[in-house]
Design an enzyme around this catalytic site. Structure first.
Site, PDB file in Angstrom:
ATOM      1  N   ALA A 157       0.782  -1.276  -0.023  1.00  0.00           N
ATOM      2  CA  ALA A 157       0.083  -0.046  -0.116  1.00  0.00           C
ATOM      3  C   ALA A 157       0.852   1.288  -0.177  1.00  0.00           C
ATOM      4  O   ALA A 157       0.290   2.406  -0.446  1.00  0.00           O
ATOM      5  CB  ALA A 157      -1.003  -0.161   1.065  1.00  0.00           C
ATOM      6  N   GLY A 203       3.551   1.448  -1.629  1.00  0.00           N
ATOM      7  CA  GLY A 203       4.170   1.539  -3.040  1.00  0.00           C
ATOM      8  C   GLY A 203       3.769   2.568  -3.997  1.00  0.00           C
ATOM      9  O   GLY A 203       2.510   3.135  -3.738  1.00  0.00           O
ATOM     10  N   ASN A 256       8.701 -13.784  -6.511  1.00  0.00           N
ATOM     11  CA  ASN A 256       7.366 -13.303  -6.004  1.00  0.00           C
ATOM     12  C   ASN A 256       6.586 -14.813  -5.709  1.00  0.00           C
ATOM     13  O   ASN A 256       5.517 -14.509  -4.983  1.00  0.00           O
ATOM     14  CB  ASN A 256       6.705 -12.704  -7.027  1.00  0.00           C
ATOM     15  CG  ASN A 256       7.140 -11.081  -7.219  1.00  0.00           C
ATOM     16  OD1 ASN A 256       7.694 -10.707  -6.204  1.00  0.00           O
ATOM     17  ND2 ASN A 256       7.020 -10.481  -8.174  1.00  0.00           N
ATOM     18  N   VAL A 275      -2.393  -7.953  -8.858  1.00  0.00           N
ATOM     19  CA  VAL A 275      -1.682  -7.228  -9.581  1.00  0.00           C
ATOM     20  C   VAL A 275      -0.096  -7.389  -9.756  1.00  0.00           C
ATOM     21  O   VAL A 275       0.606  -7.130 -10.958  1.00  0.00           O
ATOM     22  CB  VAL A 275      -1.725  -5.525  -9.267  1.00  0.00           C
ATOM     23  CG1 VAL A 275      -1.288  -4.499  -9.955  1.00  0.00           C
ATOM     24  CG2 VAL A 275      -3.333  -5.413  -9.014  1.00  0.00           C
ATOM     25  N   ASN A 306       3.402  -8.671 -10.661  1.00  0.00           N
ATOM     26  CA  ASN A 306       3.748  -9.599 -11.920  1.00  0.00           C
ATOM     27  C   ASN A 306       4.866 -10.915 -11.306  1.00  0.00           C
ATOM     28  O   ASN A 306       5.440 -10.575 -10.293  1.00  0.00           O
ATOM     29  CB  ASN A 306       4.650  -8.665 -13.011  1.00  0.00           C
ATOM     30  CG  ASN A 306       3.518  -8.286 -13.626  1.00  0.00           C
ATOM     31  OD1 ASN A 306       2.444  -8.540 -13.946  1.00  0.00           O
ATOM     32  ND2 ASN A 306       3.697  -6.811 -13.882  1.00  0.00           N
ATOM     33  N   ASP A 317      -3.280  -4.194 -20.031  1.00  0.00           N
ATOM     34  CA  ASP A 317      -3.079  -4.419 -21.481  1.00  0.00           C
ATOM     35  C   ASP A 317      -4.386  -4.092 -22.257  1.00  0.00           C
ATOM     36  O   ASP A 317      -4.309  -3.451 -23.336  1.00  0.00           O
ATOM     37  CB  ASP A 317      -2.845  -5.960 -21.550  1.00  0.00           C
ATOM     38  CG  ASP A 317      -1.590  -6.219 -20.571  1.00  0.00           C
ATOM     39  OD1 ASP A 317      -0.708  -5.531 -20.872  1.00  0.00           O
ATOM     40  OD2 ASP A 317      -1.638  -7.188 -19.949  1.00  0.00           O
ATOM     41  N   ARG A 324      -4.453  -0.486 -22.704  1.00  0.00           N
ATOM     42  CA  ARG A 324      -3.293  -0.016 -23.526  1.00  0.00           C
ATOM     43  C   ARG A 324      -3.539  -0.183 -25.263  1.00  0.00           C
ATOM     44  O   ARG A 324      -3.552   0.704 -26.050  1.00  0.00           O
ATOM     45  CB  ARG A 324      -1.909  -0.777 -23.415  1.00  0.00           C
ATOM     46  CG  ARG A 324      -1.274  -0.492 -22.237  1.00  0.00           C
ATOM     47  CD  ARG A 324      -0.273  -1.148 -21.748  1.00  0.00           C
ATOM     48  NE  ARG A 324       0.537  -0.649 -20.354  1.00  0.00           N
ATOM     49  CZ  ARG A 324       1.498  -1.433 -19.854  1.00  0.00           C
ATOM     50  NH1 ARG A 324       1.639  -2.804 -19.929  1.00  0.00           N
ATOM     51  NH2 ARG A 324       1.914  -0.768 -18.791  1.00  0.00           N
ATOM     52  N   HIS A 357      -0.376 -11.876 -18.904  1.00  0.00           N
ATOM     53  CA  HIS A 357       0.236 -10.645 -19.159  1.00  0.00           C
ATOM     54  C   HIS A 357       1.615 -10.537 -19.015  1.00  0.00           C
ATOM     55  O   HIS A 357       2.396 -10.372 -18.044  1.00  0.00           O
ATOM     56  CB  HIS A 357      -0.274 -10.023 -17.636  1.00  0.00           C
ATOM     57  CG  HIS A 357       0.009  -8.572 -17.595  1.00  0.00           C
ATOM     58  ND1 HIS A 357      -0.354  -7.638 -18.348  1.00  0.00           N
ATOM     59  CD2 HIS A 357       1.041  -8.190 -16.438  1.00  0.00           C
ATOM     60  CE1 HIS A 357       0.343  -6.456 -17.649  1.00  0.00           C
ATOM     61  NE2 HIS A 357       0.892  -6.814 -16.704  1.00  0.00           N
TER      62      HIS A 357
END
Length: 287
Positions: free
Chosen positions: A36, A38, A129, A153, A155, A183, A186, A211
């Protein structure tokens, strides 16, 4: 009876402010945000507190989760949330304990993860991660509401969502999503630029796959102002410029600003949750 000065203030207030007074409020929900403090989490918290994610009649409690080293900047985020005087924000929890952070939560947006740096692909983050999302899955399974809706969210989002789901067996799998909305956004924005139209004129853009740089942005079913997109879009531009730019847009942003996309990612996270919860904005699809 409203005084003349109060009536004048209400008449001149922005529409969202006037709406809070006239809209029937729903029972409060509890939303957890990891990472939170970040760049993405910070902006996302403001959007949630303002009602942009769950609606202008939905009060929320925010459970803000950080690492031990992130607790100090997290205090600053909490201060700004307080200073925002958001009518919908009913309380804030700050913690580095996952079970406390996910306790009784209805929604969780999992932003906290090791970010990409220059020259890195999302797959390069997997080893670091995976352990993070394993622990988060276990805590969500133990402490959150069983009907919690989770958006991953951090990656590589698709793989992280799979790891989380495997470690949260009591949570309905359909309630765990990996974010591909960025994506989609975009793709729609680049298509709108090419067609010289508004993004709202474009519908039915599809993102297939992960993604990552292997995703496939597909306009085979897309329409622009109600007409088939491929009839007016140059095929060479579509294959040689549009597809690779959508696939590598994140790297393009990192190269330009020296950091990964934050504001657009926070916007996409909020819109993903709004679309899945409120059934809004179904003009694009990720699979």
């Amino acid at each position: 009876v409203m005084s003349a000065s109060a009536a004048a203030f209400a008449a001149g207030a922005p529409a969202p402010t006037r709406g809070f007074a006239s809209t029937k409020m729903l029972p409060p929900l509890r939303v957890a945000v990891t990472g939170a403090a970040g760049a993405i989490g910070y902006q996302l918290c403001m959007r949630i507190a303002s009602g942009e994610m769950l609606g202008k009649n939905q009060p929320v409690y925010l459970n803000l989760i950080e690492t031990k080293t992130g607790l100090k900047p997290l205090k600053g985020v909490a201060m700004e949330l307080q200073d925002g005087a958001f009518p919908l924000l009913k309380g804030i929890v700050q913690t580095d304990d996952l079970n406390t952070g996910f306790g009784d939560c209805n929604f969780a947006v999992l932003v906290g993860a090791k970010p990409r740096g220059p020259g890195m692909e999302r797959k390069d983050l997997l080893a670091d991660n995976a352990s993070i999302f394993k622990a988060q899955g276990e805590a969500i399974n133990k402490s959150a509401k069983k009907d919690i809706k989770v958006l991953v969210v951090g990656n590589p989002a698709n793989t992280n969502a799979l790891v989380l789901a495997a470690n949260a067996p009591d949570i309905y799998p359909d309630n765990i999503m990996a974010m591909t909305r960025l994506d989609q956004n975009r793709a729609v924005a680049l298509l709108a630029e090419k067609a010289a139209c508004d993004v709202t004129d474009i519908e039915r853009v599809v993102i297939w796959g992960n993604h990552s740089a292997t995703q496939y942005p597909d306009i085979s079913h897309a329409v622009i102002k109600g007409k088939w997109a491929k009839a007016s879009i140059d095929a060479k531009w579509y294959t040689s410029e549009f597809i690779p730019r959508v696939q590598k847009r994140g790297a393009e942003i990192i190269s330009a600003r020296g950091a990964s996309s934050a504001a657009s990612a926070a916007s996409a996270a909020g819109r993903t949750t709004a679309s899945s919860t409120l059934r809004q904005g179904a003009s694009a699809l990720s699979i």
